[in-house]
Motif scaffolding. Structure first.
Motif, PDB file in Angstrom:
ATOM      1  N   LEU A 119      -9.690  -0.167  -2.902  1.00 36.27           N
ATOM      2  CA  LEU A 119      -8.303  -0.366  -3.309  1.00 36.27           C
ATOM      3  C   LEU A 119      -7.592   0.969  -3.513  1.00 36.27           C
ATOM      4  O   LEU A 119      -6.423   1.116  -3.176  1.00 36.27           O
ATOM      5  N   GLY A 120      -8.295   1.971  -4.022  1.00 38.59           N
ATOM      6  CA  GLY A 120      -7.701   3.272  -4.317  1.00 38.59           C
ATOM      7  C   GLY A 120      -7.160   3.997  -3.097  1.00 38.59           C
ATOM      8  O   GLY A 120      -6.348   4.920  -3.228  1.00 38.59           O
ATOM      9  N   LYS A 121      -7.560   3.594  -1.901  1.00 37.78           N
ATOM     10  CA  LYS A 121      -7.084   4.246  -0.672  1.00 37.78           C
ATOM     11  C   LYS A 121      -5.736   3.703  -0.205  1.00 37.78           C
ATOM     12  O   LYS A 121      -5.183   4.185   0.770  1.00 37.78           O
ATOM     13  N   PHE A 122      -5.218   2.703  -0.909  1.00 41.67           N
ATOM     14  CA  PHE A 122      -3.976   2.054  -0.488  1.00 41.67           C
ATOM     15  C   PHE A 122      -2.876   2.289  -1.499  1.00 41.67           C
ATOM     16  O   PHE A 122      -3.126   2.469  -2.690  1.00 41.67           O
ATOM     17  N   SER A 123      -1.647   2.252  -1.010  1.00 35.26           N
ATOM     18  CA  SER A 123      -0.490   2.496  -1.867  1.00 35.26           C
ATOM     19  C   SER A 123      -0.197   1.325  -2.799  1.00 35.26           C
ATOM     20  O   SER A 123       0.473   1.484  -3.804  1.00 35.26           O
ATOM     21  N   SER A 124      -0.693   0.152  -2.445  1.00 39.23           N
ATOM     22  CA  SER A 124      -0.440  -1.031  -3.277  1.00 39.23           C
ATOM     23  C   SER A 124      -1.556  -2.059  -3.070  1.00 39.23           C
ATOM     24  O   SER A 124      -2.307  -2.001  -2.093  1.00 39.23           O
ATOM     25  N   PHE A 125      -1.615  -2.986  -3.997  1.00 37.39           N
ATOM     26  CA  PHE A 125      -2.578  -4.073  -3.883  1.00 37.39           C
ATOM     27  C   PHE A 125      -2.247  -4.933  -2.665  1.00 37.39           C
ATOM     28  O   PHE A 125      -3.142  -5.403  -1.956  1.00 37.39           O
ATOM     29  N   ASP A 126      -0.943  -5.101  -2.404  1.00 36.92           N
ATOM     30  CA  ASP A 126      -0.509  -5.882  -1.245  1.00 36.92           C
ATOM     31  C   ASP A 126      -1.003  -5.244   0.055  1.00 36.92           C
ATOM     32  O   ASP A 126      -1.480  -5.945   0.953  1.00 36.92           O
ATOM     33  N   ALA A 127      -0.895  -3.925   0.181  1.00 43.11           N
ATOM     34  CA  ALA A 127      -1.364  -3.228   1.381  1.00 43.11           C
ATOM     35  C   ALA A 127      -2.874  -3.399   1.545  1.00 43.11           C
ATOM     36  O   ALA A 127      -3.374  -3.585   2.655  1.00 43.11           O
ATOM     37  N   TYR A 128      -3.598  -3.340   0.422  1.00 43.35           N
ATOM     38  CA  TYR A 128      -5.049  -3.539   0.435  1.00 43.35           C
ATOM     39  C   TYR A 128      -5.389  -4.950   0.934  1.00 43.35           C
ATOM     40  O   TYR A 128      -6.240  -5.119   1.809  1.00 43.35           O
TER      41      TYR A 128
END
Length: 148
Positions: A119-128
């Motif tokens: 998850l930390g590699k994404f700008s948002s939870f939605d992007a993840y």
């Protein structure tokens, strides 16, 4: 009837000529080929003989289908499929062979990426979540369905 007008029906535009953007239809290519009445260009239906009166029309439509195939491929995949004087069926078979021959390796690679996604590699939870959904769909395409 007005003088000079024919009562014969005008030929309708063949459905293949109405498609301008096949890119959105990549995952449903066979279904669309059937819908646009050109499935016989990518299945095992033989082409008409070159001396057949239907050949010229078949050849022109085949070029459109071939453009769809080439136009939907990524820049890295296109050189593996692109061949001079190819028919749509030959190109489609090359595409299928690439995916069928690499199915196991592709599944393993996708499963690894899916399982190691952070998850930390994404700008948002939605992007993840979007990435997880995309990977899940790609896994399904190679026969490795992600279970709940």
């Amino acid at each position: 009837m007005v003088d000079g007008e024919s009562s014969a029906p005008k030929p309708s535009l063949y459905p293949v000529y109405t498609v301008t953007n096949i890119q959105n239809k990549v995952n449903l290519f066979t279904l669309h080929a059937r819908g646009y009445k050109v499935l016989h260009h990518i299945d095992d239906t033989p082409a008409p003989a070159k001396n057949d009166p239907l050949y010229d029309a078949w050849y022109e439509i085949d070029a459109h289908v071939l453009q769809w195939i080439y136009g939907t491929l990524s820049d890295e995949l296109l050189p593996r499929v692109l061949e001079p004087d190819s028919t749509a069926q030959e190109a489609w078979n090359r595409v299928k062979n690439i995916f069928l021959n690499n199915k196991g390796a592709r599944a393993a690679s996708l499963e690894s990426e899916f399982n190691n996604l952070k998850l930390g590699k994404f700008s948002s939870f939605d992007a993840y979540c979007q990435r997880l959904r995309k990977l899940s769909g790609q896994l399904k395409d190679v026969g490795a369905v992600v279970t709940d």
